[in-house]
Design a protein around this motif. Structure first.
Motif, PDB file in Angstrom:
ATOM      1  N   ASP A  69     -12.358   9.650   0.087  1.00 33.46           N
ATOM      2  CA  ASP A  69     -12.053  10.444   1.048  1.00 33.46           C
ATOM      3  C   ASP A  69     -12.145   9.922   2.267  1.00 33.46           C
ATOM      4  N   LYS A  70     -12.307   8.485   2.244  1.00 28.49           N
ATOM      5  CA  LYS A  70     -12.053   7.852   3.723  1.00 28.49           C
ATOM      6  C   LYS A  70     -11.080   7.347   4.237  1.00 28.49           C
ATOM      7  N   GLU A  71     -10.618   7.876   5.443  1.00 30.53           N
ATOM      8  CA  GLU A  71      -9.317   7.825   5.778  1.00 30.53           C
ATOM      9  C   GLU A  71      -9.672   6.848   7.220  1.00 30.53           C
ATOM     10  N   LEU A  72      -9.126   5.768   7.396  1.00 31.22           N
ATOM     11  CA  LEU A  72      -8.879   4.865   8.405  1.00 31.22           C
ATOM     12  C   LEU A  72      -7.865   5.465   9.359  1.00 31.22           C
ATOM     13  N   VAL A  73      -8.138   6.303  10.515  1.00 31.17           N
ATOM     14  CA  VAL A  73      -7.305   6.463  11.338  1.00 31.17           C
ATOM     15  C   VAL A  73      -7.055   5.556  12.523  1.00 31.17           C
ATOM     16  N   ILE A  74      -5.703   4.805  12.629  1.00 30.66           N
ATOM     17  CA  ILE A  74      -5.593   3.756  13.478  1.00 30.66           C
ATOM     18  C   ILE A  74      -5.323   4.465  14.696  1.00 30.66           C
ATOM     19  N   SER A  75      -4.523   5.595  14.895  1.00 34.28           N
ATOM     20  CA  SER A  75      -4.246   6.072  16.369  1.00 34.28           C
ATOM     21  C   SER A  75      -3.615   7.501  15.861  1.00 34.28           C
ATOM     22  N   SER A  76      -3.608   8.351  17.038  1.00 32.37           N
ATOM     23  CA  SER A  76      -3.331   9.751  16.989  1.00 32.37           C
ATOM     24  C   SER A  76      -2.332  10.100  18.100  1.00 32.37           C
ATOM     25  N   SER A  77      -1.307  10.840  17.763  1.00 39.11           N
ATOM     26  CA  SER A  77      -0.537  11.530  18.967  1.00 39.11           C
ATOM     27  C   SER A  77       0.134  12.578  18.518  1.00 39.11           C
ATOM     28  N   TYR A  78       0.583  13.258  19.680  1.00 41.22           N
ATOM     29  CA  TYR A  78       1.583  14.572  19.315  1.00 41.22           C
ATOM     30  C   TYR A  78       2.790  14.458  19.305  1.00 41.22           C
ATOM     31  N   ARG A  79       3.501  14.891  18.363  1.00 38.10           N
ATOM     32  CA  ARG A  79       5.150  14.926  18.025  1.00 38.10           C
ATOM     33  C   ARG A  79       5.567  16.100  18.388  1.00 38.10           C
ATOM     34  N   GLU A  80       6.820  16.268  19.087  1.00 38.48           N
ATOM     35  CA  GLU A  80       7.398  17.428  19.413  1.00 38.48           C
ATOM     36  C   GLU A  80       8.465  17.490  18.181  1.00 38.48           C
ATOM     37  N   VAL A  81       8.848  18.729  18.005  1.00 39.43           N
ATOM     38  CA  VAL A  81       9.957  19.226  17.061  1.00 39.43           C
ATOM     39  C   VAL A  81      10.850  19.940  18.170  1.00 39.43           C
ATOM     40  N   GLN A  82      11.966  19.851  18.166  1.00 38.80           N
ATOM     41  CA  GLN A  82      12.744  20.537  18.610  1.00 38.80           C
ATOM     42  C   GLN A  82      13.303  21.629  18.056  1.00 38.80           C
ATOM     43  N   THR A  83      14.029  22.748  18.655  1.00 41.26           N
ATOM     44  CA  THR A  83      14.285  23.997  17.907  1.00 41.26           C
ATOM     45  C   THR A  83      15.406  23.562  16.945  1.00 41.26           C
ATOM     46  N   ASN A  84      15.286  24.329  15.852  1.00 39.92           N
ATOM     47  CA  ASN A  84      16.331  24.039  14.725  1.00 39.92           C
ATOM     48  C   ASN A  84      16.324  22.675  14.204  1.00 39.92           C
ATOM     49  N   SER A  85      15.252  22.169  14.151  1.00 40.28           N
ATOM     50  CA  SER A  85      15.163  20.735  13.547  1.00 40.28           C
ATOM     51  C   SER A  85      13.866  20.561  12.897  1.00 40.28           C
ATOM     52  N   GLN A  86      13.761  19.584  12.209  1.00 40.29           N
ATOM     53  CA  GLN A  86      12.559  19.153  11.274  1.00 40.29           C
ATOM     54  C   GLN A  86      12.631  17.712  11.012  1.00 40.29           C
ATOM     55  N   PHE A  87      11.130  17.284  10.723  1.00 36.19           N
ATOM     56  CA  PHE A  87      11.142  15.955  10.398  1.00 36.19           C
ATOM     57  C   PHE A  87      10.781  15.673   8.925  1.00 36.19           C
ATOM     58  N   LYS A  88      11.200  14.698   8.327  1.00 35.02           N
ATOM     59  CA  LYS A  88      11.116  14.412   6.976  1.00 35.02           C
ATOM     60  C   LYS A  88      10.180  13.262   6.740  1.00 35.02           C
ATOM     61  N   PHE A  89       9.384  13.494   5.732  1.00 34.97           N
ATOM     62  CA  PHE A  89       8.394  12.468   5.327  1.00 34.97           C
ATOM     63  C   PHE A  89       8.527  12.028   3.790  1.00 34.97           C
ATOM     64  N   LEU A  90       8.315  11.034   3.262  1.00 34.03           N
ATOM     65  CA  LEU A  90       8.141  10.498   2.009  1.00 34.03           C
ATOM     66  C   LEU A  90       6.493   9.975   1.889  1.00 34.03           C
ATOM     67  N   GLU A  91       6.083  10.821   1.017  1.00 37.94           N
ATOM     68  CA  GLU A  91       4.841  10.184   0.507  1.00 37.94           C
ATOM     69  C   GLU A  91       4.603   9.850  -0.893  1.00 37.94           C
ATOM     70  N   ARG A  92       3.568   8.985  -1.195  1.00 33.95           N
ATOM     71  CA  ARG A  92       3.256   8.639  -2.515  1.00 33.95           C
ATOM     72  C   ARG A  92       1.868   9.062  -2.906  1.00 33.95           C
ATOM     73  N   LEU A  93       2.018  10.152  -3.896  1.00 34.07           N
ATOM     74  CA  LEU A  93       0.566  10.846  -4.491  1.00 34.07           C
ATOM     75  C   LEU A  93       0.030   9.928  -5.138  1.00 34.07           C
ATOM     76  N   ASP A  94       0.727   8.882  -6.043  1.00 32.05           N
ATOM     77  CA  ASP A  94      -0.219   8.333  -6.957  1.00 32.05           C
ATOM     78  C   ASP A  94      -0.908   7.185  -6.148  1.00 32.05           C
ATOM     79  N   LYS A  95      -0.532   6.924  -4.782  1.00 26.47           N
ATOM     80  CA  LYS A  95      -1.543   6.235  -4.069  1.00 26.47           C
ATOM     81  C   LYS A  95      -2.768   6.755  -3.506  1.00 26.47           C
ATOM     82  N   GLU A  96      -2.996   8.068  -3.766  1.00 26.22           N
ATOM     83  CA  GLU A  96      -3.996   8.876  -3.308  1.00 26.22           C
ATOM     84  C   GLU A  96      -4.586   9.392  -4.382  1.00 26.22           C
ATOM     85  N   PHE A  97      -4.149   9.696  -5.633  1.00 31.27           N
ATOM     86  CA  PHE A  97      -4.777  10.524  -6.717  1.00 31.27           C
ATOM     87  C   PHE A  97      -4.465   9.728  -7.954  1.00 31.27           C
TER      88      PHE A  97
END
Length: 187
Positions: free
Chosen positions: A123-151
């Motif tokens: 449950d421990k998360e080491l947050v290195i930094s945070s920022s706000y990301r803007e998402v333009q209209t009609n656009s999206q961000f894509k992320f790839l995450e590994r579930l097996d690293k967390e569960f």
């Protein structure tokens, strides 16, 4: 001037049915990204791409969760493909915490078929930094995450759901639909 207005209107009409995947250079690569969007279902509206397992719109965003497989053996990599989409007609932002060992701002919930929440390995998360990301209209961000690293999941059937904090500073949480997965023993 009339031809410029016609070109802008034609471009707007064309992009209203597609969501461009922002590669960090959306303003520079817009025409190239539009051509790429035409070639993939993941850039279509949620109603035309139900395989995206889209959640309800929250704070102007929609979140999609797909897994690279429906069934995994114990210890196999479990790759989640996520799309965070702006469905409004204006620029909006989301909180992007940089956490050790994670690629994106996504948190996961894993549930047994009986609805019991499965805790992550830590449950421990080491947050290195945070920022706000803007998402333009009609656009999206894509992320790839590994579930097996967390569960670490024993054999069985589960549901996975993704969560992201959006529309900050008054953050709300956008969720994907729940996606079924199955874990089996190594043959």
């Amino acid at each position: 001037l009339a031809s410029l207005i016609f070109s802008i209107n034609a471009y707007s009409a064309e992009t209203n049915i597609l969501y461009l995947t922002d590669d960090g250079f959306l303003a520079i690569h817009r025409s190239q990204l539009l051509e790429q969007a035409k070639a993939t279902n993941e850039c279509l509206p949620a109603s035309a791409f139900p395989e995206g397992n889209w959640g309800a719109t929250q704070g102007g965003f929609q979140l999609s969760l797909r897994l690279d497989h429906q069934s995994y053996t114990n210890g196999a990599p479990m790759v989640a493909i996520l799309l965070l989409r702006n469905v409004t007609n204006h620029v909006i932002s989301f909180l992007y915490p940089r956490e050790a060992g994670k690629d994106g701002p996504v948190r996961f919930g894993v549930f047994s078929h009986a609805g019991k929440s499965i805790p992550p390995q830590s449950d421990k998360e080491l947050v290195i930094s945070s920022s706000y990301r803007e998402v333009q209209t009609n656009s999206q961000f894509k992320f790839l995450e590994r579930l097996d690293k967390e569960f670490t999941l024993p054999n069985g059937a589960y549901f996975v759901q993704a969560h992201v904090q959006v529309s900050c500073p008054n953050c709300v949480e956008v969720e994907s639909a729940k996606v079924p997965i199955k874990i089996t023993a190594i043959p």
